[in-house]
Design a protein around this motif. Structure first.
Motif, PDB file in Angstrom:
ATOM      1  N   ASP A 112     -24.142  18.199  -4.525  1.00 25.03           N
ATOM      2  CA  ASP A 112     -24.858  17.426  -3.495  1.00 25.03           C
ATOM      3  C   ASP A 112     -23.874  16.622  -2.657  1.00 25.03           C
ATOM      4  O   ASP A 112     -22.889  16.092  -3.172  1.00 25.03           O
ATOM      5  CB  ASP A 112     -25.867  16.471  -4.135  1.00 25.03           C
ATOM      6  CG  ASP A 112     -27.099  17.174  -4.653  1.00 25.03           C
ATOM      7  OD1 ASP A 112     -27.262  18.371  -4.390  1.00 25.03           O
ATOM      8  OD2 ASP A 112     -27.900  16.497  -5.336  1.00 25.03           O
ATOM      9  N   GLN A 113     -24.158  16.505  -1.366  1.00 23.07           N
ATOM     10  CA  GLN A 113     -23.357  15.691  -0.455  1.00 23.07           C
ATOM     11  C   GLN A 113     -23.939  14.284  -0.436  1.00 23.07           C
ATOM     12  O   GLN A 113     -25.138  14.114  -0.229  1.00 23.07           O
ATOM     13  CB  GLN A 113     -23.377  16.292   0.956  1.00 23.07           C
ATOM     14  CG  GLN A 113     -22.772  17.679   1.042  1.00 23.07           C
ATOM     15  CD  GLN A 113     -21.291  17.686   0.736  1.00 23.07           C
ATOM     16  OE1 GLN A 113     -20.551  16.837   1.213  1.00 23.07           O
ATOM     17  NE2 GLN A 113     -20.855  18.626  -0.084  1.00 23.07           N
ATOM     18  N   VAL A 114     -23.105  13.286  -0.691  1.00 19.03           N
ATOM     19  CA  VAL A 114     -23.554  11.898  -0.770  1.00 19.03           C
ATOM     20  C   VAL A 114     -22.608  11.002   0.025  1.00 19.03           C
ATOM     21  O   VAL A 114     -21.479  11.379   0.329  1.00 19.03           O
ATOM     22  CB  VAL A 114     -23.622  11.413  -2.230  1.00 19.03           C
ATOM     23  CG1 VAL A 114     -24.676  12.151  -3.017  1.00 19.03           C
ATOM     24  CG2 VAL A 114     -22.272  11.543  -2.913  1.00 19.03           C
ATOM     25  N   THR A 115     -23.097   9.815   0.346  1.00 26.70           N
ATOM     26  CA  THR A 115     -22.260   8.778   0.939  1.00 26.70           C
ATOM     27  C   THR A 115     -22.358   7.540   0.057  1.00 26.70           C
ATOM     28  O   THR A 115     -23.374   7.328  -0.610  1.00 26.70           O
ATOM     29  CB  THR A 115     -22.702   8.422   2.370  1.00 26.70           C
ATOM     30  OG1 THR A 115     -24.082   8.052   2.347  1.00 26.70           O
ATOM     31  CG2 THR A 115     -22.509   9.588   3.301  1.00 26.70           C
ATOM     32  N   ARG A 116     -21.314   6.738   0.063  1.00 25.53           N
ATOM     33  CA  ARG A 116     -21.294   5.503  -0.715  1.00 25.53           C
ATOM     34  C   ARG A 116     -21.528   4.327   0.212  1.00 25.53           C
ATOM     35  O   ARG A 116     -20.837   4.153   1.203  1.00 25.53           O
ATOM     36  CB  ARG A 116     -19.961   5.334  -1.429  1.00 25.53           C
ATOM     37  CG  ARG A 116     -19.834   6.236  -2.612  1.00 25.53           C
ATOM     38  CD  ARG A 116     -18.615   5.918  -3.402  1.00 25.53           C
ATOM     39  NE  ARG A 116     -17.471   6.565  -2.751  1.00 25.53           N
ATOM     40  CZ  ARG A 116     -16.234   6.465  -3.184  1.00 25.53           C
ATOM     41  NH1 ARG A 116     -15.965   5.737  -4.232  1.00 25.53           N
ATOM     42  NH2 ARG A 116     -15.261   7.076  -2.565  1.00 25.53           N
ATOM     43  N   LYS A 117     -22.544   3.534  -0.120  1.00 26.76           N
ATOM     44  CA  LYS A 117     -22.842   2.316   0.623  1.00 26.76           C
ATOM     45  C   LYS A 117     -23.059   1.204  -0.384  1.00 26.76           C
ATOM     46  O   LYS A 117     -23.904   1.325  -1.263  1.00 26.76           O
ATOM     47  CB  LYS A 117     -24.108   2.482   1.474  1.00 26.76           C
ATOM     48  CG  LYS A 117     -23.976   3.494   2.585  1.00 26.76           C
ATOM     49  CD  LYS A 117     -25.267   3.607   3.364  1.00 26.76           C
ATOM     50  CE  LYS A 117     -25.181   4.720   4.372  1.00 26.76           C
ATOM     51  NZ  LYS A 117     -26.468   4.967   5.015  1.00 26.76           N
ATOM     52  N   ALA A 118     -22.305   0.135  -0.247  1.00 28.50           N
ATOM     53  CA  ALA A 118     -22.423  -1.044  -1.121  1.00 28.50           C
ATOM     54  C   ALA A 118     -22.311  -0.666  -2.597  1.00 28.50           C
ATOM     55  O   ALA A 118     -23.042  -1.179  -3.438  1.00 28.50           O
ATOM     56  CB  ALA A 118     -23.726  -1.780  -0.854  1.00 28.50           C
TER      57      ALA A 118
END
Length: 116
Positions: A103-109
């Motif tokens: 899965d493609q994810v982004t990191r936020k906080a």
């Protein structure tokens, strides 16, 4: 005016790096909450029993005991090993969201979010 252009270009380049998605490699158990509470309990108990040195020893023992207790009880939370766009691997806690390998994810906080 040149200073403004340099600032704008720098901000654009830094922002572009944050937009790139990370890829989930695998799910791994996370027992850091148990380690935290076990370590805090160990500091209190060890400090009461043996002073400052006892607090340090109690913290170490409590850390491993709390982590083990969380794992044995089946209350481990989720963490994911992700591969960044730069090719580095990092482990990120994600107790509420669930992902699969690839899965493609982004990191936020400090948390993972699905990429759109």
């Amino acid at each position: 005016m040149k200073l403004f252009n340099v600032f704008f270009l720098s901000a654009a380049l830094l922002g572009a790096a944050a937009v790139q998605a990370d890829e989930v490699i695998k799910e791994t158990p996370d027992n850091s909450a148990g380690a935290l509470y076990g370590g805090l309990s160990g500091v209190l108990i060890g400090g009461a029993a043996g002073g400052p040195l006892g607090a340090l020893v109690g913290a170490g023992i409590g850390l491993f005991a709390g982590e083990g207790a969380q794992q044995v009880s089946g209350l481990s939370q989720r963490a994911y090993v992700v591969k960044t766009a730069q090719g580095e691997e990092a482990t990120v806690r994600s107790p509420n969201a669930q992902f699969r390998a690839g899965d493609q994810v982004t990191r936020k906080a400090g948390r993972l979010h699905a990429s759109h």
